[in-house]
Design an enzyme around this catalytic site. Structure first.
Site, PDB file in Angstrom:
ATOM      1  N   GLU A 117       7.550   5.457   7.756  1.00 23.78           N
ATOM      2  CA  GLU A 117       6.694   5.382   6.568  1.00 23.78           C
ATOM      3  C   GLU A 117       7.550   5.003   5.372  1.00 23.78           C
ATOM      4  O   GLU A 117       8.787   4.981   5.450  1.00 23.78           O
ATOM      5  CB  GLU A 117       5.973   6.725   6.343  1.00 23.78           C
ATOM      6  CG  GLU A 117       4.895   6.979   7.383  1.00 23.78           C
ATOM      7  CD  GLU A 117       4.168   8.292   7.198  1.00 23.78           C
ATOM      8  OE1 GLU A 117       4.330   8.936   6.155  1.00 23.78           O
ATOM      9  OE2 GLU A 117       3.455   8.682   8.122  1.00 23.78           O
ATOM     10  N   HIS A 244      -1.673   7.767  -3.575  1.00 17.99           N
ATOM     11  CA  HIS A 244      -1.390   7.051  -2.321  1.00 17.99           C
ATOM     12  C   HIS A 244      -1.806   5.607  -2.523  1.00 17.99           C
ATOM     13  O   HIS A 244      -2.907   5.333  -3.004  1.00 17.99           O
ATOM     14  CB  HIS A 244      -2.159   7.686  -1.160  1.00 17.99           C
ATOM     15  CG  HIS A 244      -1.642   7.274   0.183  1.00 17.99           C
ATOM     16  ND1 HIS A 244      -1.750   5.981   0.650  1.00 17.99           N
ATOM     17  CD2 HIS A 244      -0.988   7.970   1.137  1.00 17.99           C
ATOM     18  CE1 HIS A 244      -1.189   5.912   1.856  1.00 17.99           C
ATOM     19  NE2 HIS A 244      -0.725   7.105   2.173  1.00 17.99           N
ATOM     20  N   ARG A 291       6.100   5.560  -2.377  1.00 23.46           N
ATOM     21  CA  ARG A 291       4.710   5.478  -2.821  1.00 23.46           C
ATOM     22  C   ARG A 291       4.513   5.193  -4.295  1.00 23.46           C
ATOM     23  O   ARG A 291       3.598   4.484  -4.691  1.00 23.46           O
ATOM     24  CB  ARG A 291       4.059   6.828  -2.551  1.00 23.46           C
ATOM     25  CG  ARG A 291       3.302   6.811  -1.333  1.00 23.46           C
ATOM     26  CD  ARG A 291       2.783   8.141  -1.006  1.00 23.46           C
ATOM     27  NE  ARG A 291       2.823   8.181   0.437  1.00 23.46           N
ATOM     28  CZ  ARG A 291       2.544   9.222   1.154  1.00 23.46           C
ATOM     29  NH1 ARG A 291       2.222  10.347   0.562  1.00 23.46           N
ATOM     30  NH2 ARG A 291       2.589   9.160   2.448  1.00 23.46           N
ATOM     31  N   HIS A 352      -3.515  11.641  -4.434  1.00 21.73           N
ATOM     32  CA  HIS A 352      -3.220  12.103  -3.068  1.00 21.73           C
ATOM     33  C   HIS A 352      -2.538  13.461  -3.024  1.00 21.73           C
ATOM     34  O   HIS A 352      -2.838  14.288  -2.171  1.00 21.73           O
ATOM     35  CB  HIS A 352      -2.343  11.046  -2.408  1.00 21.73           C
ATOM     36  CG  HIS A 352      -2.042  11.298  -0.968  1.00 21.73           C
ATOM     37  ND1 HIS A 352      -3.024  11.354  -0.008  1.00 21.73           N
ATOM     38  CD2 HIS A 352      -0.862  11.497  -0.306  1.00 21.73           C
ATOM     39  CE1 HIS A 352      -2.470  11.575   1.177  1.00 21.73           C
ATOM     40  NE2 HIS A 352      -1.168  11.680   1.022  1.00 21.73           N
ATOM     41  N   ARG A 387       6.993  12.765  -3.937  1.00 26.93           N
ATOM     42  CA  ARG A 387       7.243  13.248  -2.570  1.00 26.93           C
ATOM     43  C   ARG A 387       7.490  12.103  -1.593  1.00 26.93           C
ATOM     44  O   ARG A 387       6.759  11.109  -1.593  1.00 26.93           O
ATOM     45  CB  ARG A 387       6.037  14.058  -2.087  1.00 26.93           C
ATOM     46  CG  ARG A 387       6.110  14.453  -0.636  1.00 26.93           C
ATOM     47  CD  ARG A 387       4.961  15.349  -0.262  1.00 26.93           C
ATOM     48  NE  ARG A 387       3.694  14.681  -0.290  1.00 26.93           N
ATOM     49  CZ  ARG A 387       3.116  14.099   0.761  1.00 26.93           C
ATOM     50  NH1 ARG A 387       3.707  14.123   1.948  1.00 26.93           N
ATOM     51  NH2 ARG A 387       1.945  13.521   0.643  1.00 26.93           N
TER      52      ARG A 387
END
Ligand code: FAD
Ligand code: SIN
Length: 522
Positions: A117, A244, A291, A352, A387
Site C-alpha cells: 500500500e 483517503h 495518502r 477516513h 498515518r
C-alpha cells in the site's frame, strides 16, 4: 435507572475494545469485563477495513524499513519509541490473531500473501481478500464468546464519563481527576443507567461522520473523544484528519464505499479526465505516495479542472487475479455497472481516519486516572501527522496488549472506588418533538467541515468554521438541557465538540505537516 458495577468497563466493540476485553479476561479470570457498544456487536470501523494489517513477515523485509516508512508518512511528528515498539510487536500480534482462528490469504506454497500500500517500501500487508476487518472482527467476537467473564451489551450508548466533576462532595482542588465509569443509555428501555468500574477503557473509534463524505460507518461520531474532552482529558493533534484518496464517487451515498489502497498497490493507476497519470509529476512513488500527498494531488486536480472525480484505471491488470484479490470491490463496481477490465472507476477523497485523539502513555493511560483509551480514539504517537496505511488495526492490537501489561504491573489499584456517585438526573426534560432540529444541525456541522476544514484549509476558512460551530454549539446546548436524551442528540453534541477541536487545533498549528495543509502557511 440502575447502578451496575464491573471491574473493567470497555466502551466500544471494534478491534481495540474486543482485543482489550479478551486480553483482560484472560489475565484477570476472576474479574468481570463489560463491553458496552452503541449498535450491534460487530458494527464498527473495524468491520469495514479492507487492505489489511502491516507487519514485517517476509524474510526480505525488516523492522527498520517499516519504522522508516511510518516515520516518513507521519512527516516525522511520530514518537519513534512508540513506532519501534508497535512495529516490533506486529508479527506476534498477527500470529496471535491466527492462533485465535483468523485466516489470511496465502500463496500456493502456504506462505502469507503480502500486499503493498501507499508509503510502504515493501510488501508487508497481511490481508483477507478485501474484507480483512470483517475477518478480524468475526475472529475476535468468537474469542469473546468463549470467555465467561466477558459480557457484551449491544445497543447501549455511552453518554458521558463519570468523573470527580459529578461528585458533589469532592473538593475541586483534590489531586488528579479520576474516572469511575460511565452513564449509559440503554436503547431498549430508554433508561440512562450508571455503570461503575475500577477501570474504564475508551475504544469508541473514529470521527468520520463529522464530514459529509466519509468512508466511516454511521457509528463514527467521535463520541469517545468528545466524552474525554468534556471530562477534561488531554486531546491533541486533532488537526491531522486523514482523507483517503480513493473513495468510490457516488454522490449522496453515506458512508462512501472505499476502493482500497491495495488496488493501487496491485498496480492500478490514477488518471484525470484527460487520461493523464497526474501522480507521476507529483511524487517519485506516483500512485503509491503516502495518502496525504495523493489526496492533496487529487484535490488539486479537481480544483484545476472543475471536475468532480478522478479515475482509477485497472484495465491493464490481470483480471482473474484482481477478482480473486478484491471480490468485494469488484462486486460493488458491478452493481453500479462498472467493469474494471473495461471501465475507469470514478474516485474522490473522503474523510477516513483521525490521527490525533485522546493522549495516552505507553500503557494506554489517559491524563485522567483509571481512564484508558485504545484504538482510533487514542493518540499514542504512532501516526504523527499522517498515518501509514494499515497501521491502524495494528495499533489497536498492540495497545490492547500494552493496556493489560500496564494494569498487571499496577494490579493493586484494581479495587472499586466507593465514591458517592449520583444517578443521571433527567427531571424536567421532555422528548423533543421535532427531530429535524437535530438532523439539520448534524447536516450543518458536516457541511461546515467539508466546505471549510477539509484537505486544504486557510485562516479565513477556519475562522468562519469556528464562528458557525459556535452558533450550533449554543443551539445544541439549549436543546440538550431540556430534552430527554437520544443517541441522535448525543451524537450531534459529540460531532460538534469534535469539529470544534479539529478547527481550534488547526488554528493553533503554525506549520504544515503531513495531512495538515493551510494555504496561509505555504
Ligand atoms: P471501531 O472499530 O470503529 O470501533 C468503535 C466501537 O465503538 C464501535 O463498536 C462503536 O459502535 C462503538 N461506539 C462508538 N461510540 C460509542 C458510544 N457512545 N457508546 C458505546 N459504543 C460506542 N485500518 C487498517 O489498519 N487497515 C485497513 O485496511 C483499514 N481499512 C479501512 C477501511 C475502511 C472503510 C475504514 C472506515 C477504516 C479502515 N481502517 C483500516 C481504519 C481502521 O479500520 C480503524 O481505524 C480501526 O478499525 C479502529 O478500530 P477501533 O476499535 O478503534 O474503532
Ligand atoms: C485501504 O484498504 O485502503 C485502507 C487501509 C487503511 O486505512 O489503512
Amino acid at each position: 435507572m440502575t447502578k451496575f458495577k464491573t471491574d473493567f468497563l470497555i466502551l466500544g466493540s471494534g478491534v481495540a475494545g474486543l482485543t482489550t476485553a479478551i486480553k483482560l479476561a484472560k489475565s484477570f479470570q476472576e474479574k468481570k469485563v463489560l463491553i458496552v457498544t452503541k449498535s450491534s456487536k460487530n458494527e464498527s470501523n473495524t468491520k469495514y477495513a479492507q487492505g489489511g494489517v502491516a507487519a514485517v513477515w517476509s524474510p526480505t523485509d525488516n523492522f527498520e524499513s517499516h519504522i522508516k516508512d511510518t516515520l516518513k508518512a507521519g512527516d516525522y511528528l511520530n514518537d519513534k519509541t512508540v513506532v519501534t515498539k508497535v512495529v516490533e510487536e506486529a508479527p506476534s500480534c498477527m500470529q496471535e490473531l491466527m492462533d485465535w482462528g483468523a485466516e489470511f490469504d496465502r500463496d500456493k506454497n502456504g506462505n502469507l500473501n503480502l500486499g503493498k500500500e501507499g508509503g510502504h517500501s515493501a510488501n508487508r500487508i497481511i490481508h483477507h481478500k478485501d474484507i480483512t476487518g470483517f475477518e478480524i472482527e468475526k475472529t475476535l467476537l468468537e474469542q469473546v464468546a468463549f470467555l465467561d467473564n466477558i459480557e457484551v451489551l449491544p445497543y447501549h450508548f455511552a453518554i458521558d464519563l463519570i468523573t470527580d466533576h459529578h461528585i458533589k462532595s469532592k473538593k475541586k482542588d483534590s489531586t488528579k481527576l479520576s474516572c469511575y465509569g460511565a452513564y449509559v443509555l440503554n436503547q431498549k428501555t430508554n433508561k440512562i443507567d450508571t455503570y461503575l468500574a475500577a477501570k474504564t477503557i475508551l475504544a469508541t473509534g473514529g470521527i468520520g461522520q463529522v464530514y459529509a463524505s466519509s468512508t466511516n460507518p454511521r457509528i463514527a461520531t467521535g463520541d469517545g473523544v468528545a466524552m474525554a474532552y468534556r471530562a477534561k482529558a488531554k486531546i491533541v493533534e486533532m488537526e491531522f484528519v486523514q482523507f483517503h484518496p480513493t473513495a468510490l464517487f457516488e454522490p449522496g451515498e453515506s458512508p462512501a464505499f472505499l476502493i482500497s489502497e491495495a488496488v493501487r498497490g496491485f498496480g492500478a493507476y490514477l488518471r484525470n479526465k484527460k487520461g493523464e497519470r497526474f501522480m507521476l509529476a507529483v511524487d517519485e512513488r506516483a500512485e503509491l505516495a503516502s495518502r496525504d500527498i495523493v489526496a492533496r494531488a487529487i484535490d488539486n486536480e479537481l480544483n484545476k479542472s472543475g471536475e468532480r472525480c478522478v479515475y482509477l484505471d485497472c484495465r491493464h491488470l490481470d483480471k482473474d487475479a484482481f477478482v480473486h484479490h478484491f471480490p468485494n470491490i469488484n462486486e460493488k463496481c458491478l452493481q453500479l455497472g462498472i467493469r474494471f477490465e473495461k471501465d475507469l472507476i470514478p474516485v474522490v477523497p473522503a474523510c477516513h481516519y483521525l490521527c490525533g485523539g485522546v493522549v495516552v502513555d505507553s500503557n494506554g493511560n489517559t491524563t485522567i486516572q483509571n481512564l484508558l483509551a485504545c484504538g482510533e480514539c487514542s493518540r499514542t504517537g504512532l501516526h504523527g501527522a499522517n498515518r501509514l496505511a494499515s497501521n491502524s488495526l495494528l495499533e489497536g492490537l498492540v495497545y490492547a496488549r500494552n493496556i493489560v501489561k500496564g494494569i498487571l504491573e499496577n494490579g493493586n489499584e484494581l479495587s472499586s472506588k466507593k465514591e458517592d456517585i449520583p444517578e443521571w438526573n433527567e427531571d424536567g426534560t421532555i422528548v423533543p418533538e421535532e427531530l429535524v432540529l437535530i438532523s439539520h444541525n448534524i447536516n450543518t456541522v458536516q457541511s461546515i467541515m467539508s466546505d471549510l476544514v477539509a484537505i486544504v484549509r486557510s485562516n479565513d476558512r477556519l475562522q468562519m468554521a469556528l464562528d458557525h460551530l459556535n452558533y450550533i454549539y449554543q443551539d445544541t446546548e439549549k436543546l440538550y438541557e431540556k430534552s430527554k436524551l437520544s443517541p441522535q442528540l448525543c451524537e450531534l453534541r459529540n460531532l460538534n465538540a469534535v469539529a470544534y477541536l479539529i478547527v481550534k487545533q488547526s488554528i493553533e498549528r503554525k506549520e504544515n505537516k503531513g495531512a495538515y495543509y493551510n494555504l496561509d502557511l505555504v
